[in-house]
Design a protein around this motif. Structure first.
Motif, PDB file in Angstrom:
ATOM      1  N   VAL A  94       0.714  -1.474  -0.005  1.00  0.00           N
ATOM      2  CA  VAL A  94       0.475  -0.145   0.247  1.00  0.00           C
ATOM      3  C   VAL A  94       0.709   1.329   0.235  1.00  0.00           C
ATOM      4  CG1 VAL A  94      -1.892   0.949   1.514  1.00  0.00           C
ATOM      5  CG2 VAL A  94      -1.843  -0.815   0.964  1.00  0.00           C
ATOM      6  N   GLY A  95       2.250   1.217   0.635  1.00  0.00           N
ATOM      7  CA  GLY A  95       2.969   2.042   1.042  1.00  0.00           C
ATOM      8  C   GLY A  95       3.394   2.988  -0.606  1.00  0.00           C
ATOM      9  N   LEU A  96       3.570   1.765  -1.562  1.00  0.00           N
ATOM     10  CA  LEU A  96       3.948   1.386  -2.584  1.00  0.00           C
ATOM     11  C   LEU A  96       3.687   2.615  -3.647  1.00  0.00           C
ATOM     12  CD1 LEU A  96       6.718  -0.983  -3.627  1.00  0.00           C
ATOM     13  CD2 LEU A  96       7.343   0.815  -2.565  1.00  0.00           C
ATOM     14  N   VAL A  97       2.216   1.904  -3.484  1.00  0.00           N
ATOM     15  CA  VAL A  97       1.137   2.006  -4.447  1.00  0.00           C
ATOM     16  C   VAL A  97       0.513   3.166  -4.345  1.00  0.00           C
ATOM     17  CG1 VAL A  97      -1.098   1.592  -5.851  1.00  0.00           C
ATOM     18  CG2 VAL A  97       0.624  -0.554  -4.833  1.00  0.00           C
TER      19      VAL A  97
ATOM     20  N   ALA B   4      -6.613   0.718  -6.886  1.00  0.00           N
ATOM     21  CA  ALA B   4      -6.157  -0.463  -6.831  1.00  0.00           C
ATOM     22  C   ALA B   4      -5.194  -0.425  -5.104  1.00  0.00           C
ATOM     23  CB  ALA B   4      -4.156  -0.283  -7.164  1.00  0.00           C
ATOM     24  N   SER B   5      -4.820   0.464  -4.788  1.00  0.00           N
ATOM     25  CA  SER B   5      -4.221   0.522  -3.152  1.00  0.00           C
ATOM     26  C   SER B   5      -5.770   0.215  -2.236  1.00  0.00           C
ATOM     27  CB  SER B   5      -3.563   2.160  -2.690  1.00  0.00           C
ATOM     28  OG  SER B   5      -4.960   3.156  -2.593  1.00  0.00           O
ATOM     29  N   ASN B   6      -6.965   0.545  -2.899  1.00  0.00           N
ATOM     30  CA  ASN B   6      -8.306   0.307  -1.795  1.00  0.00           C
ATOM     31  C   ASN B   6      -8.603  -1.106  -1.354  1.00  0.00           C
ATOM     32  OD1 ASN B   6      -8.749   2.834  -1.570  1.00  0.00           O
ATOM     33  ND2 ASN B   6     -10.381   3.118  -3.196  1.00  0.00           N
ATOM     34  N   VAL B   7      -7.984  -1.802  -3.534  1.00  0.00           N
ATOM     35  CA  VAL B   7      -8.199  -3.145  -2.987  1.00  0.00           C
ATOM     36  C   VAL B   7      -6.541  -4.381  -2.088  1.00  0.00           C
ATOM     37  CG1 VAL B   7      -8.140  -5.031  -4.680  1.00  0.00           C
ATOM     38  CG2 VAL B   7      -9.344  -2.866  -4.791  1.00  0.00           C
TER      39      VAL B   7
ATOM     40  N   VAL C  60      -0.295   5.507   9.369  1.00  0.00           N
ATOM     41  CA  VAL C  60       0.741   6.285  10.065  1.00  0.00           C
ATOM     42  C   VAL C  60       2.129   5.076   9.512  1.00  0.00           C
ATOM     43  CG1 VAL C  60       2.128   6.255  12.096  1.00  0.00           C
ATOM     44  CG2 VAL C  60      -0.213   7.204  11.902  1.00  0.00           C
ATOM     45  N   TRP C  61       1.830   3.883  10.046  1.00  0.00           N
ATOM     46  CA  TRP C  61       3.294   2.815   8.994  1.00  0.00           C
ATOM     47  C   TRP C  61       3.006   2.299   7.341  1.00  0.00           C
ATOM     48  CZ3 TRP C  61       7.563   0.803  11.920  1.00  0.00           C
ATOM     49  CH2 TRP C  61       6.680   0.448  12.791  1.00  0.00           C
ATOM     50  N   VAL C  62       2.014   2.886   6.955  1.00  0.00           N
ATOM     51  CA  VAL C  62       1.909   3.517   5.247  1.00  0.00           C
ATOM     52  C   VAL C  62       3.197   4.523   4.780  1.00  0.00           C
ATOM     53  CG1 VAL C  62       0.822   3.699   3.465  1.00  0.00           C
ATOM     54  CG2 VAL C  62       0.135   1.038   5.533  1.00  0.00           C
ATOM     55  N   SER C  63       2.774   5.370   5.753  1.00  0.00           N
ATOM     56  CA  SER C  63       3.051   6.643   5.647  1.00  0.00           C
ATOM     57  C   SER C  63       4.934   6.439   5.935  1.00  0.00           C
ATOM     58  CB  SER C  63       3.245   8.111   6.334  1.00  0.00           C
ATOM     59  OG  SER C  63       1.359   8.111   6.265  1.00  0.00           O
ATOM     60  N   THR C  64       5.650   5.279   6.421  1.00  0.00           N
ATOM     61  CA  THR C  64       6.698   5.088   6.439  1.00  0.00           C
ATOM     62  C   THR C  64       7.218   5.310   5.608  1.00  0.00           C
ATOM     63  OG1 THR C  64       6.597   3.333   7.313  1.00  0.00           O
ATOM     64  CG2 THR C  64       6.416   4.988   8.855  1.00  0.00           C
ATOM     65  N   VAL C  65       6.455   3.956   4.085  1.00  0.00           N
ATOM     66  CA  VAL C  65       7.098   3.513   2.745  1.00  0.00           C
ATOM     67  C   VAL C  65       7.800   4.106   2.164  1.00  0.00           C
ATOM     68  CG1 VAL C  65       6.773   2.130   1.091  1.00  0.00           C
ATOM     69  CG2 VAL C  65       5.948   1.230   3.822  1.00  0.00           C
TER      70      VAL C  65
ATOM     71  N   PRO D 288      11.779   6.241  -1.196  1.00  0.00           N
ATOM     72  CA  PRO D 288      11.357   5.097  -2.832  1.00  0.00           C
ATOM     73  C   PRO D 288      11.197   7.326  -3.525  1.00  0.00           C
ATOM     74  CG  PRO D 288      10.286   4.150  -1.451  1.00  0.00           C
ATOM     75  CD  PRO D 288      10.801   4.781  -0.376  1.00  0.00           C
ATOM     76  N   LEU D 289      10.332   7.853  -2.532  1.00  0.00           N
ATOM     77  CA  LEU D 289      10.179   9.119  -3.403  1.00  0.00           C
ATOM     78  C   LEU D 289      11.228  10.076  -3.196  1.00  0.00           C
ATOM     79  CD1 LEU D 289       6.416   9.771  -1.706  1.00  0.00           C
ATOM     80  CD2 LEU D 289       6.821   9.793  -4.257  1.00  0.00           C
ATOM     81  N   LEU D 290      11.755  10.183  -1.940  1.00  0.00           N
ATOM     82  CA  LEU D 290      13.447  11.551  -2.148  1.00  0.00           C
ATOM     83  C   LEU D 290      14.059  10.515  -3.077  1.00  0.00           C
ATOM     84  CD1 LEU D 290      13.857  11.272   1.447  1.00  0.00           C
ATOM     85  CD2 LEU D 290      13.509  13.228   0.362  1.00  0.00           C
ATOM     86  N   GLY D 291      14.768   9.089  -3.121  1.00  0.00           N
ATOM     87  CA  GLY D 291      15.450   9.105  -4.711  1.00  0.00           C
ATOM     88  C   GLY D 291      14.850   9.328  -6.193  1.00  0.00           C
ATOM     89  N   LEU D 292      13.521   9.334  -6.076  1.00  0.00           N
ATOM     90  CA  LEU D 292      12.703   9.906  -7.028  1.00  0.00           C
ATOM     91  C   LEU D 292      13.258  11.468  -7.650  1.00  0.00           C
ATOM     92  CD1 LEU D 292       9.803   7.727  -7.473  1.00  0.00           C
ATOM     93  CD2 LEU D 292      11.825   7.634  -9.503  1.00  0.00           C
ATOM     94  N   SER D 293      13.399  11.850  -6.507  1.00  0.00           N
ATOM     95  CA  SER D 293      13.558  13.443  -6.171  1.00  0.00           C
ATOM     96  C   SER D 293      14.799  13.808  -6.568  1.00  0.00           C
ATOM     97  CB  SER D 293      12.804  14.267  -5.652  1.00  0.00           C
ATOM     98  OG  SER D 293      12.709  15.211  -5.153  1.00  0.00           O
ATOM     99  N   LEU D 294      15.682  13.197  -6.499  1.00  0.00           N
ATOM    100  CA  LEU D 294      16.933  13.499  -6.977  1.00  0.00           C
ATOM    101  C   LEU D 294      17.106  12.754  -8.117  1.00  0.00           C
ATOM    102  CD1 LEU D 294      18.603  11.818  -3.343  1.00  0.00           C
ATOM    103  CD2 LEU D 294      18.404  14.483  -4.006  1.00  0.00           C
ATOM    104  N   LEU D 295      16.924  12.097  -8.662  1.00  0.00           N
ATOM    105  CA  LEU D 295      17.366  11.547  -9.674  1.00  0.00           C
ATOM    106  C   LEU D 295      16.832  12.536 -10.984  1.00  0.00           C
ATOM    107  CD1 LEU D 295      18.364   9.299 -11.540  1.00  0.00           C
ATOM    108  CD2 LEU D 295      15.671   7.961 -11.101  1.00  0.00           C
ATOM    109  N   PHE D 296      15.791  13.079 -10.801  1.00  0.00           N
ATOM    110  CA  PHE D 296      14.661  13.405 -11.527  1.00  0.00           C
ATOM    111  C   PHE D 296      14.392  15.564 -11.545  1.00  0.00           C
ATOM    112  CE2 PHE D 296      12.163   8.843 -12.294  1.00  0.00           C
ATOM    113  CZ  PHE D 296      12.609   9.146 -13.464  1.00  0.00           C
TER     114      PHE D 296
END
Length: 335
Positions: free
Chosen positions: A64-67, A155-158, A173-178, A182-190
């Protein structure tokens, strides 16, 4: 519902609707992927130290954190940064109810009844009208990104239904840790380290307040209050209040950002809200022997409409769960 609970439900819808305006203003301070990463970082900390250990398997939290966190919010923030107006964004995202029903049919064996199919058709017609309107007023690429965000939300709802979290706030809250790394890495990349560092170095009180709002008010308070209501009332009683989100979103965008809505836009809004109402509030028929239907009885069950920014709660008995002018520079934003 008690008057206090009705007020709370309307308040949550207002918070979620105004959130789109706050995001629009926040994009003047942060690149979109960095903004999304900061939202989840602040939502997770320090709350993760107070909600207890996760109550579901880590595979569901990560999925769920990724999707939801990376894909849905990444596409939403990029789409709004690319020119999708805040008010129309709050409306178009409601098509997630159609995607949720479609994915639930594939993954959970939930066969939509005739009323729900009619609602899906009406909502899709609304999306078609909105696409025509957006094609005349703004970039269709940004509109397509919002549709992709709505699909990821569905998709995350399912996935959340499969996870069946017993404590919705703990789960969120735990989903928010995921998504943070990844978002920081994508931000640095793009978006580039220079844009990220410039945004952080120029952080002011307005920027900090925006992060607090989208993290603590929208996510922690909004999701916690919505889960509180769903634990005390049937989903069919609570769910209709989420249909107020685009009403507050479009109204706030008009008042604060000066966004106007064309005649086609109002037609799209009417079709979308009407279609989503039918799609979300009509019962679903579970196929005989299908997933989630051990008895194969084909009973009708309700399905909640999740609020913006949060996954849908697991259904249970009696519960379920335009660019704006700105004086601030927008780091890394396409002009």
């Amino acid at each position: 519902m008690r008057p206090a609970h009705v007020f709370l439900a309307v308040l949550v819808a207002a918070v979620w609707g105004v959130n789109f305006v706050v995001i629009e203003v926040g994009l003047d301070h942060f690149p979109p992927l960095l903004f999304s990463a900061l939202r989840f970082l602040v939502a997770a900390l320090p709350a993760v130290f107070f909600v207890g250990r996760p109550k579901v398997a880590w595979k569901w939290i990560v999925a769920v954190g990724l999707v939801l966190g990376v894909a849905k919010f990444g596409l939403l923030f990029i789409g709004m940064d690319a020119g999708m107006p805040a008010g129309m964004s709050s409306l178009v995202l409601q098509i997630q109810a159609v995607f949720t029903a479609l994915f639930a049919f594939v993954a959970l064996g939930e066969r939509p009844g005739r009323v729900r199919l009619l609602g899906m058709a009406v909502a899709l017609a609304g999306i078609g009208v909105a696409a025509v309107d957006e094609g005349e007023a703004g970039p269709l690429t940004a509109f397509a990104l919002l549709i992709g965000a709505a699909a990821c939300w569905g998709a995350s709802n399912v996935l959340t239904r499969k996870a069946s979290p017993p404590d919705s706030l703990n789960f969120m809250v735990w989903v928010s840790t995921v998504p943070v790394l990844p978002l920081l890495g994508l931000s640095l990349l793009f978006e580039g380290p220079t844009a990220d560092l410039d945004a952080l170095a120029s952080l002011d009180w307005q920027g900090a307040g925006i992060i607090v709002y989208v993290a603590w008010i929208t996510t922690v308070f909004g999701f916690g209050a919505w889960g509180y209501l769903l634990r005390r009332h049937p989903a069919s009683t609570v769910a209709p209040f989420s249909l107020l989100v685009p009403v507050f979103g479009m109204s706030a965008a008009g008042l604060v950002l000066g966004e106007s809505v064309s005649a086609l836009g109002w037609l799209a809004a009417a079709l979308l809200v009407g279609g989503v109402s039918l799609t979300s509030l009509a019962g679903v028929r579970r196929g005989s022997g299908g997933p989630g239907d051990p008895a194969g009885s084909g009973a009708e069950t309700g399905s909640p409409v999740p609020g913006p920014g949060v996954p849908a709660a697991e259904p249970r008995p009696r519960t379920t769960a335009s660019r704006t002018p700105s004086t601030a520079s927008r780091p890394g934003a396409p002009r």
